[in-house]
Write an enzyme that holds these catalytic residues in place. Structure first.
Site, PDB file in Angstrom:
ATOM      1  N   LYS A 195       0.830  -1.205   0.000  1.00 39.98           N
ATOM      2  CA  LYS A 195       0.000   0.000   0.000  1.00 39.98           C
ATOM      3  C   LYS A 195       0.866   1.257   0.000  1.00 39.98           C
ATOM      4  O   LYS A 195       0.612   2.205  -0.753  1.00 39.98           O
ATOM      5  CB  LYS A 195      -0.900   0.011   1.243  1.00 39.98           C
ATOM      6  CG  LYS A 195      -1.757   1.266   1.351  1.00 39.98           C
ATOM      7  CD  LYS A 195      -2.407   1.421   2.714  1.00 39.98           C
ATOM      8  CE  LYS A 195      -1.480   2.073   3.696  1.00 39.98           C
ATOM      9  NZ  LYS A 195      -2.139   2.933   4.690  1.00 39.98           N
ATOM     10  N   ASN A 196       1.908   1.263   0.832  1.00 36.90           N
ATOM     11  CA  ASN A 196       2.722   2.469   0.985  1.00 36.90           C
ATOM     12  C   ASN A 196       3.684   2.695  -0.176  1.00 36.90           C
ATOM     13  O   ASN A 196       4.361   3.720  -0.228  1.00 36.90           O
ATOM     14  CB  ASN A 196       3.482   2.424   2.314  1.00 36.90           C
ATOM     15  CG  ASN A 196       2.551   2.608   3.497  1.00 36.90           C
ATOM     16  OD1 ASN A 196       1.461   3.177   3.368  1.00 36.90           O
ATOM     17  ND2 ASN A 196       2.956   2.122   4.659  1.00 36.90           N
ATOM     18  N   ILE A 249       8.547   6.798  17.102  1.00 40.22           N
ATOM     19  CA  ILE A 249       8.196   7.458  15.842  1.00 40.22           C
ATOM     20  C   ILE A 249       6.980   8.365  16.000  1.00 40.22           C
ATOM     21  O   ILE A 249       7.014   9.544  15.639  1.00 40.22           O
ATOM     22  CB  ILE A 249       7.936   6.420  14.729  1.00 40.22           C
ATOM     23  CG1 ILE A 249       9.129   5.453  14.603  1.00 40.22           C
ATOM     24  CG2 ILE A 249       7.663   7.120  13.399  1.00 40.22           C
ATOM     25  CD1 ILE A 249      10.428   6.097  14.211  1.00 40.22           C
ATOM     26  N   ASP A 257       4.977   0.535  12.176  1.00 42.19           N
ATOM     27  CA  ASP A 257       3.767  -0.103  11.652  1.00 42.19           C
ATOM     28  C   ASP A 257       3.643  -1.574  12.049  1.00 42.19           C
ATOM     29  O   ASP A 257       2.628  -2.204  11.746  1.00 42.19           O
ATOM     30  CB  ASP A 257       3.719   0.015  10.121  1.00 42.19           C
ATOM     31  CG  ASP A 257       3.230   1.376   9.661  1.00 42.19           C
ATOM     32  OD1 ASP A 257       2.745   2.152  10.503  1.00 42.19           O
ATOM     33  OD2 ASP A 257       3.327   1.665   8.453  1.00 42.19           O
ATOM     34  N   CYS A 275      -5.167   8.385   9.855  1.00 38.59           N
ATOM     35  CA  CYS A 275      -4.994   7.742  11.152  1.00 38.59           C
ATOM     36  C   CYS A 275      -4.925   8.759  12.284  1.00 38.59           C
ATOM     37  O   CYS A 275      -4.375   9.846  12.133  1.00 38.59           O
ATOM     38  CB  CYS A 275      -3.700   6.927  11.167  1.00 38.59           C
ATOM     39  SG  CYS A 275      -3.720   5.508  10.083  1.00 38.59           S
ATOM     40  N   ARG A 329      -4.294  10.363   4.917  1.00 44.24           N
ATOM     41  CA  ARG A 329      -3.212  11.342   4.968  1.00 44.24           C
ATOM     42  C   ARG A 329      -2.328  11.308   3.727  1.00 44.24           C
ATOM     43  O   ARG A 329      -1.733  12.316   3.358  1.00 44.24           O
ATOM     44  CB  ARG A 329      -2.350  11.101   6.215  1.00 44.24           C
ATOM     45  CG  ARG A 329      -3.034  11.470   7.511  1.00 44.24           C
ATOM     46  CD  ARG A 329      -2.156  11.169   8.710  1.00 44.24           C
ATOM     47  NE  ARG A 329      -2.808  11.588   9.938  1.00 44.24           N
ATOM     48  CZ  ARG A 329      -2.697  12.785  10.483  1.00 44.24           C
ATOM     49  NH1 ARG A 329      -1.967  13.704   9.872  1.00 44.24           N
ATOM     50  NH2 ARG A 329      -3.318  13.091  11.601  1.00 44.24           N
TER      51      ARG A 329
END
EC number: 2.5.1.7
Length: 416
Positions: free
Chosen positions: A22-23, A326, A304, A115, A91
């Site tokens: 996805k990223n 993070i 993540d 998120c 985002r």
């Protein structure tokens, strides 16, 4: 609003094919705005966030076909706005800002949503574009950007930012002159984006290192068909599932070179790995061992994967400590895991997990994407039934996770 009903305690065995990342897919889809023509992709996952990016591109005048392949036609892009009703749900919508300003000289992009796990400020994107000559103002919740042509410059990030690196790298491809991005993020998804940009004709060096050099060109053109890298977080999530359930799962189509930190920590917890053709076989132990982790930028342990690792540690032998460096506010799953009998205390950015022998099923609520995955893992190892509400978070980042788990022998029911 969909819910997941999970009947826990079953051994999971079988084979899973890992979806596209996805990223990586989201910035690569945004990058199509840089080059007029038809872009063709393999392995773009069918996810809520991907469909949001698809709708963004369509509203700008793009044509998107989504079957086995994803085809994006950017010939008729004639609107340069990303509206609040779409951006508030994701985002990553901010990723259209750099390409729009670079190619069309203007953009109107709503401040992001997505998120609820921290501020994730966009000032790094804005400051970088301003250094490249863009005039930027904030009006009624929108970023308004204008530029005749962006100019190459030197940009330094105080902290590495993945989307900031991606946005400015994309913008720099069409800027006049050379742009150097220092303290850039190093994630594999950035390398995948750079590889696609290079195929379009961009001149980029250093992607995957802390210094990226981009020499601007006058025009980019769509290349031939491109395949997105596999999702390293989905890979890590299935490793956590195998480990927590004492399972035996083969993961096909994954890239183990992208998950070194995850594999090392999973081995410390007692999980075994065997390389197989085009993937890895993951074998969970009778009981996991407690392991400490500290989330770090890539190539460190990814934030993540923090929630999924915590779900594993709830039933591990011993006490583990997790430090989240993070994002702030990323322990929202803790309260829900406690409802299932987990023994967890949180102080600041540190969670201490004292492993228990069993979790008990309970009604719980997903608060964000990765938290929802941790609750699925907890539900799979718990006694009795677990009902997870708000699983739209899960659908944002995992392609048919429930169906893949059913293939492995899990008892899961999606309730409308």
């Amino acid at each position: 609003m969909d819910k997941l009903l999970i009947f826990g305690g079953l051994p999971l065995k079988g084979e899973v094919t890992i979806s596209g990342a996805k990223n990586a897919a989201l910035p690569i889809m945004a990058s199509t705005l840089l080059a007029q023509g038809v872009h063709i992709f393999k392995r773009i996952p069918k996810l809520r966030d991907v469909f949001t990016m698809t709708e963004l591109i369509k509203r700008m005048g793009g044509i998107v076909e989504f079957n086995e392949l994803c085809k994006i036609n950017t010939i008729k892009i004639n609107k340069f706005e990303a509206s609040y009703d779409l951006v508030k749900t994701m985002r990553a919508s901010i990723l259209v800002l750099g390409p729009l300003v670079a190619r069309f000289g203007r953009a109107k992009v709503s401040l992001p949503g997505g998120c609820a796990i921290g501020a994730r400020p966009v000032n790094l994107h804005i400051n970088g574009l301003q250094k490249m000559g863009a005039k930027i103002s904030l009006q009624e919740g929108y970023i308004i950007a204008k530029a005749s042509r962006l100019m190459g410059t030197k940009i330094y990030f105080d902290i590495p930012t993945v989307t900031g690196t991606e946005n400015l790298m994309m913008a720099a491809t069409l800027a006049k002159g050379t742009t150097i991005i220092e303290n850039a993020a190093k994630e594999p998804e950035i390398v995948d984006l750079a590889n696609y940009l290079i195929l379009m004709g961009a001149k980029i060096e250093g992607a995957g290192t802390s210094i990226i050099k981009v020499e601007g060109v006058d025009e980019l053109k769509p290349p031939q068909e491109y395949e997105i890298i596999p999702d390293r977080i989905e890979t890590g999530t299935f490793i956590a599932i195998a480990g927590a359930c004492g399972g035996d799962i083969s993961l096909k189509g994954c890239r183990i070179d992208h998950i070194d930190a995850i594999i090392l920590k999973m081995k410390d917890a007692g999980i075994s790995f065997k390389e197989i053709e085009n993937g890895i076989r993951v074998i969970g132990p009778k009981r996991l061992q407690a392991v400490d982790i500290k989330t770090m930028p890539y190539p460190g342990f990814p934030t993540d994967m923090q929630a999924q690792f915590m779900a594993m540690m709830t039933v591990a032998n011993g006490t583990s400590v997790i430090k989240e460096t993070i994002f702030e506010n990323r322990f929202m799953h803790v309260a829900e895991l406690r409802r299932m009998g987990a023994d967890i205390t949180v102080e600041g950015n540190t969670a201490t997990i004292r492993g228990v022998k069993k979790l008990k099923g309970a009604p719980v609520m997903a608060t964000d994407l990765r938290a929802s995955a941790s609750l699925v893992i907890a539900g799979l190892i718990a006694e009795e039934e677990t009902l997870i509400d708000r699983i739209y978070h899960l659908d944002r980042g995992y392609e048919e996770l429930d169906k893949k788990l059913i293939q492995l022998g899990a008892r899961i029911q999606r309730i409308k």
